[in-house]
Write an enzyme that holds these catalytic residues in place. Structure first.
Site, PDB file in Angstrom:
ATOM      1  N   ASP A 208      27.802 -21.056  -6.677  1.00  0.00           N
ATOM      2  CA  ASP A 208      26.823 -20.793  -5.623  1.00  0.00           C
ATOM      3  C   ASP A 208      27.537 -20.195  -4.414  1.00  0.00           C
ATOM      4  O   ASP A 208      28.754 -20.267  -4.308  1.00  0.00           O
ATOM      5  CB  ASP A 208      26.147 -22.104  -5.198  1.00  0.00           C
ATOM      6  CG  ASP A 208      27.175 -23.113  -4.706  1.00  0.00           C
ATOM      7  OD1 ASP A 208      27.441 -23.155  -3.493  1.00  0.00           O
ATOM      8  OD2 ASP A 208      27.750 -23.857  -5.530  1.00  0.00           O
ATOM      9  N   ASP A 210      28.156 -20.757  -0.489  1.00  0.00           N
ATOM     10  CA  ASP A 210      28.101 -21.913   0.394  1.00  0.00           C
ATOM     11  C   ASP A 210      27.067 -21.694   1.504  1.00  0.00           C
ATOM     12  O   ASP A 210      26.610 -20.576   1.752  1.00  0.00           O
ATOM     13  CB  ASP A 210      29.488 -22.175   0.997  1.00  0.00           C
ATOM     14  CG  ASP A 210      29.706 -23.643   1.328  1.00  0.00           C
ATOM     15  OD1 ASP A 210      29.339 -24.495   0.512  1.00  0.00           O
ATOM     16  OD2 ASP A 210      30.257 -23.910   2.407  1.00  0.00           O
TER      17      ASP A 210
END
Length: 268
Positions: A208, A210
């Site tokens: 992902d 952040d």
């Protein structure tokens, strides 16, 4: 005690098993039990010991993982080279989910974790300027590229205490400092490996962006696990190919980390 295993693998979030045909052993250490029973088996012609970092049921949060026990147990089995796959968040827009980063630097932003074996008896100082094994890194990068991964050779992993994720301000701070990825488990694992003169190579899968990198609600634990689970077979294959390619005889600097150092106790 078995004392012939060549390579240790510490599985991260979502990678709770690796070997299809394995024997399990319980290993006692001066630092308590490891995260779980250790699975012993073979990958190709190499003998391998696997321990799930969080335990098979993900019972150990990042700040409670028995890091010292895990590394000590692996060394006591004969391990001298360690591969450490882990899930990380990206601090850079260009490092999207699915990117594999093989970091060459580490920044410690944890607090309260015991990060040495040598806290009594005498002062032991190991060099940690370059936290990761240069041989292991080169092999990992080559094998990842060969397998078609979007691979980044080098970068800085900043390790936070957890178990919470970063605030947006913290994330932007880390990004502004020039760091590449953020995780919760790469430290003290890497320094403990160095204190045992083990080679240590991190394989960091970006799951992902952040919180401070892009708009949105921020990352959740469920999203991280789901993304890693979707890539777990691919990661298993990569870890296996890197393990097979590691040299039988080490000639890197990791094995000489304790040369000339007087230790307060004997290593296994």
């Amino acid at each position: 005690m078995v004392n012939h295993v060549e390579i240790g693998i510490i599985g991260g979030s979502g990678l709770y098993s690796l070997l299809d045909d394995a024997d399990e052993v319980e290993v006692e250490t001066p630092y308590g039990p490891p995260s779980d029973k250790i699975a012993l088996g073979r990958i190709g012609g190499r003998s391998v010991a696997f321990v799930p970092r969080h335990g098979r049921d993900h019972v150990h949060p990042p700040h409670r993982i028995p890091y010292r026990a895990n590394l000590w147990a692996l060394r006591s089995l004969g391990v001298r080279q360690v591969l450490a796959p882990n899930a990380v968040g990206s601090l850079r827009p260009e490092l999207g989910p699915g990117t594999l980063v093989v970091p060459d630097q580490l920044v410690d932003r944890t607090s309260g974790r015991v990060q040495t074996y040598y806290d009594t008896g005498c002062a032991v100082h190991v060099s940690f300027a370059d936290p990761y094994c240069p041989q292991g890194r080169a092999i990992a990068v080559a094998k990842a590229v060969e397998a078609g991964w979007d691979t980044v050779d080098g970068g800085t992993l900043v390790v936070i205490e957890g178990p919470r994720f970063s605030t947006r301000a913290e994330s932007r701070w880390f990004s502004a400092a020039g760091w590449s990825i953020v995780g919760m488990t790469g430290h003290p694992e890497a320094v403990l490996a160095r204190e045992l003169a083990l080679c240590y190579t991190a394989l960091s899968l970006v799951t992902d962006h952040d919180a401070g990198v892009e708009a949105g609600e921020g990352v959740t634990h469920e999203e991280v696990l789901a993304f890693f689970a979707a890539n777990v077979e691919r990661m298993r294959t990569l870890v296996g190919s890197v393990a097979e390619a590691l040299p039988a005889e080490r000639d890197c600097v990791c094995g000489s980390a304790l040369d000339g150092v007087k230790l307060p106790f004997d290593l296994p």
